[in-house]
Write an enzyme that holds these catalytic residues in place. Structure first.
Site, PDB file in Angstrom:
ATOM      1  N   ASP A  38     -30.499 -35.676 -11.627  1.00 20.02           N
ATOM      2  CA  ASP A  38     -29.669 -36.166 -12.721  1.00 20.02           C
ATOM      3  C   ASP A  38     -29.224 -37.577 -12.372  1.00 20.02           C
ATOM      4  O   ASP A  38     -29.170 -37.942 -11.186  1.00 20.02           O
ATOM      5  CB  ASP A  38     -28.442 -35.250 -12.885  1.00 20.02           C
ATOM      6  CG  ASP A  38     -27.792 -35.394 -14.247  1.00 20.02           C
ATOM      7  OD1 ASP A  38     -28.009 -34.504 -15.099  1.00 20.02           O
ATOM      8  OD2 ASP A  38     -27.076 -36.393 -14.459  1.00 20.02           O
ATOM      9  N   ASP A  64     -32.086 -41.953 -12.054  1.00 18.57           N
ATOM     10  CA  ASP A  64     -32.040 -42.462 -13.426  1.00 18.57           C
ATOM     11  C   ASP A  64     -33.493 -42.572 -13.887  1.00 18.57           C
ATOM     12  O   ASP A  64     -34.260 -43.386 -13.358  1.00 18.57           O
ATOM     13  CB  ASP A  64     -31.357 -43.834 -13.424  1.00 18.57           C
ATOM     14  CG  ASP A  64     -31.354 -44.481 -14.801  1.00 18.57           C
ATOM     15  OD1 ASP A  64     -32.046 -43.991 -15.718  1.00 18.57           O
ATOM     16  OD2 ASP A  64     -30.665 -45.512 -14.951  1.00 18.57           O
ATOM     17  N   TYR A 155     -32.110 -41.763 -32.214  1.00 22.81           N
ATOM     18  CA  TYR A 155     -32.428 -40.450 -31.607  1.00 22.81           C
ATOM     19  C   TYR A 155     -33.611 -39.785 -32.333  1.00 22.81           C
ATOM     20  O   TYR A 155     -34.528 -39.263 -31.694  1.00 22.81           O
ATOM     21  CB  TYR A 155     -31.171 -39.590 -31.697  1.00 22.81           C
ATOM     22  CG  TYR A 155     -31.187 -38.278 -30.944  1.00 22.81           C
ATOM     23  CD1 TYR A 155     -31.136 -38.244 -29.560  1.00 22.81           C
ATOM     24  CD2 TYR A 155     -31.209 -37.066 -31.631  1.00 22.81           C
ATOM     25  CE1 TYR A 155     -31.111 -37.029 -28.871  1.00 22.81           C
ATOM     26  CE2 TYR A 155     -31.176 -35.853 -30.965  1.00 22.81           C
ATOM     27  CZ  TYR A 155     -31.128 -35.836 -29.581  1.00 22.81           C
ATOM     28  OH  TYR A 155     -31.087 -34.633 -28.909  1.00 22.81           O
ATOM     29  N   LYS A 159     -37.125 -38.927 -30.577  1.00 19.56           N
ATOM     30  CA  LYS A 159     -37.575 -37.528 -30.487  1.00 19.56           C
ATOM     31  C   LYS A 159     -38.872 -37.316 -31.265  1.00 19.56           C
ATOM     32  O   LYS A 159     -39.699 -36.484 -30.871  1.00 19.56           O
ATOM     33  CB  LYS A 159     -36.480 -36.586 -30.986  1.00 19.56           C
ATOM     34  CG  LYS A 159     -35.246 -36.542 -30.070  1.00 19.56           C
ATOM     35  CD  LYS A 159     -35.578 -36.031 -28.673  1.00 19.56           C
ATOM     36  CE  LYS A 159     -34.327 -35.758 -27.850  1.00 19.56           C
ATOM     37  NZ  LYS A 159     -34.627 -35.279 -26.487  1.00 19.56           N
TER      38      LYS A 159
HETATM   39  P1  NDP Z   1     -26.307 -32.826 -21.525  1.00 22.16           P
HETATM   40  O1  NDP Z   1     -25.655 -34.136 -21.772  1.00 22.16           O
HETATM   41  O2  NDP Z   1     -25.472 -31.614 -21.321  1.00 22.16           O
HETATM   42  O3  NDP Z   1     -27.333 -32.953 -20.325  1.00 22.16           O
HETATM   43  C1  NDP Z   1     -28.171 -34.075 -20.235  1.00 22.16           C
HETATM   44  C2  NDP Z   1     -28.181 -34.520 -18.816  1.00 22.16           C
HETATM   45  O4  NDP Z   1     -29.038 -35.681 -18.695  1.00 22.16           O
HETATM   46  C3  NDP Z   1     -26.794 -34.940 -18.329  1.00 22.16           C
HETATM   47  O5  NDP Z   1     -26.524 -34.348 -17.086  1.00 22.16           O
HETATM   48  C4  NDP Z   1     -26.927 -36.449 -18.215  1.00 22.16           C
HETATM   49  O6  NDP Z   1     -26.133 -37.027 -17.186  1.00 22.16           O
HETATM   50  C5  NDP Z   1     -28.381 -36.613 -17.851  1.00 22.16           C
HETATM   51  N1  NDP Z   1     -28.847 -37.964 -18.070  1.00 22.16           N
HETATM   52  C6  NDP Z   1     -28.425 -38.863 -18.977  1.00 22.16           C
HETATM   53  N2  NDP Z   1     -29.078 -40.024 -18.837  1.00 22.16           N
HETATM   54  C7  NDP Z   1     -29.924 -39.861 -17.793  1.00 22.16           C
HETATM   55  C8  NDP Z   1     -30.859 -40.715 -17.149  1.00 22.16           C
HETATM   56  N3  NDP Z   1     -31.058 -41.995 -17.550  1.00 22.16           N
HETATM   57  N4  NDP Z   1     -31.553 -40.224 -16.093  1.00 22.16           N
HETATM   58  C9  NDP Z   1     -31.361 -38.949 -15.675  1.00 22.16           C
HETATM   59  N5  NDP Z   1     -30.488 -38.111 -16.245  1.00 22.16           N
HETATM   60  C10 NDP Z   1     -29.779 -38.554 -17.302  1.00 22.16           C
HETATM   61  O7  NDP Z   1     -27.304 -32.595 -22.768  1.00 22.16           O
HETATM   62  P2  NDP Z   1     -28.052 -31.288 -23.291  1.00 22.16           P
HETATM   63  O8  NDP Z   1     -28.254 -30.331 -22.195  1.00 22.16           O
HETATM   64  O9  NDP Z   1     -27.412 -30.870 -24.537  1.00 22.16           O
HETATM   65  O10 NDP Z   1     -29.451 -31.953 -23.699  1.00 22.16           O
HETATM   66  C11 NDP Z   1     -30.603 -31.868 -22.885  1.00 22.16           C
HETATM   67  C12 NDP Z   1     -31.790 -32.315 -23.714  1.00 22.16           C
HETATM   68  O11 NDP Z   1     -31.905 -31.483 -24.878  1.00 22.16           O
HETATM   69  C13 NDP Z   1     -31.688 -33.749 -24.225  1.00 22.16           C
HETATM   70  O12 NDP Z   1     -32.967 -34.363 -24.209  1.00 22.16           O
HETATM   71  C14 NDP Z   1     -31.226 -33.560 -25.656  1.00 22.16           C
HETATM   72  O13 NDP Z   1     -31.599 -34.639 -26.487  1.00 22.16           O
HETATM   73  C15 NDP Z   1     -31.971 -32.285 -26.026  1.00 22.16           C
HETATM   74  N6  NDP Z   1     -31.416 -31.577 -27.167  1.00 22.16           N
HETATM   75  C16 NDP Z   1     -30.164 -31.009 -27.093  1.00 22.16           C
HETATM   76  C17 NDP Z   1     -29.671 -30.339 -28.190  1.00 22.16           C
HETATM   77  C18 NDP Z   1     -28.344 -29.682 -28.183  1.00 22.16           C
HETATM   78  O14 NDP Z   1     -27.942 -29.201 -29.239  1.00 22.16           O
HETATM   79  N7  NDP Z   1     -27.626 -29.645 -27.068  1.00 22.16           N
HETATM   80  C19 NDP Z   1     -30.433 -30.242 -29.443  1.00 22.16           C
HETATM   81  C20 NDP Z   1     -31.720 -30.847 -29.387  1.00 22.16           C
HETATM   82  C21 NDP Z   1     -32.182 -31.487 -28.286  1.00 22.16           C
HETATM   83  P3  NDP Z   1     -24.585 -37.442 -17.483  1.00 22.16           P
HETATM   84  O15 NDP Z   1     -23.831 -36.178 -17.476  1.00 22.16           O
HETATM   85  O16 NDP Z   1     -24.231 -38.342 -16.374  1.00 22.16           O
HETATM   86  O17 NDP Z   1     -24.590 -38.133 -18.808  1.00 22.16           O
END
Ligand code: NDP
Length: 249
Positions: A38, A64, A155, A159
């Site tokens: 992460d 990242d 977004y 996507k």
């Molecule tokens: P979260 O924000 O809970 O988890 C995403 C994680 O990605 C976080 O830990 C975040 O870190 C990390 N992150 C952000 N930027 C980077 C980066 N540049 N490099 C590495 N890690 C990074 O999101 P979700 O679990 O809800 O989402 C996960 C995926 O599912 C995403 O792609 C989202 O678009 C997709 N999605 C989610 C939906 C939902 O309803 N939840 C619906 C449709 C799709 P930090 O905490 O530091 O920001």
């Protein structure tokens, strides 16, 4: 069903929390050795420690995904610990919503970069291992938003783009016994979603439009990822699995 996942090696990006963390756990439960990664070192370590405490074979490498040097380090550390990599889950991503007239260059670039450049960087870094061992699985986390959502031109575009990326990479890699698929979640009440200013509105809309009358959770998504990452899904490539409770619009 025989999933054939025991002793496979996976990298799940953005797995410090949310869907990524639950997906990492679901893969580990099937015997996969997992690299938790992460952008946030603290959540990377917390998730790694929680899985390790439950006896799973995991390492943590903060990364990242938009930084190709950090991605190179992520793959190198994974190979050092586990010998190779078989599965990549491109999960890192987030929205930065706003109608187009008010959307900043920064919010466009941030969202497109983490979703598209991140998937590109990570896929490019694992593909040499996949080609050499003639085996690999890429699962890209898309979104129902690929159909388009008002207030999400950045977004939705990213996507939708990831679905083209999925099909093109699948075409390139098929002859190496590598499949590339996408999972498109609907509304999943993770911290990211609960933080949205219009959380109650989008939650109620989801409940009204889903044909399965409940909210989705992280496990619903993880189950789809585990299947697509498995041997059982070896004849599926370029596909998008919608896990939306039956909602498409
Ligand atoms: P979260 O924000 O809970 O988890 C995403 C994680 O990605 C976080 O830990 C975040 O870190 C990390 N992150 C952000 N930027 C980077 C980066 N540049 N490099 C590495 N890690 C990074 O999101 P979700 O679990 O809800 O989402 C996960 C995926 O599912 C995403 O792609 C989202 O678009 C997709 N999605 C989610 C939906 C939902 O309803 N939840 C619906 C449709 C799709 P930090 O905490 O530091 O920001």
């Amino acid at each position: 069903m025989e999933l054939g996942l025991k002793d496979k090696v996976a990298i799940v990006t953005g797995s410090g929390r949310g869907i990524g963390a639950v997906t990492a756990r679901a893969l580990a439960e099937e015997g996969v050795r997992v690299t938790i990664t992460d952008i946030d070192p603290a959540t990377t370590e917390a998730t790694r420690a929680a899985l390790a405490a439950d006896g799973f074979d995991v390492i943590g490498v903060p990364c990242d995904v938009t930084d190709k040097d950090q991605v190179a380090n992520l793959v190198a550390k994974t190979v050092e610990a586990f010998g190779t990599v078989h599965i990549l889950v491109n999960n890192a991503g987030f929205p930065r919503d706003g109608y187009i007239g008010k959307m900043s260059d920064e919010d466009w670039d941030l969202v497109v970069d983490v979703i598209l450049k991140g998937a590109f960087n990570c896929s490019r870094a694992v593909v040499p291992h996949f080609m050499e061992q003639k085996y690999g699985r890429v699962v890209n986390i898309a979104s129902r938003a690929h159909f388009g959502n008002p207030g999400q031109v950045n977004y939705s575009a990213a996507k939708a783009g990831i679905l083209g990326f999925t099909r093109a990479l699948g075409m390139e890699q098929g002859r190496f016994n590598v499949t590339v698929n996408a999972v498109a979640p609907g509304f999943i009440a993770t911290e990211m979603i609960e933080a949205l200013p219009n959380y109650e509105t989008v939650k109620n809309k989801s409940l009204a439009l889903n044909t399965v009358p409940r909210l989705g959770n992280e496990r619903d998504i993880a189950n789809g990822v585990v299947f697509l990452a498995s041997d059982a899904a070896g004849y599926i490539s370029g596909e998008t699995l919608h896990i939306t409770g039956g909602r498409f619009g």
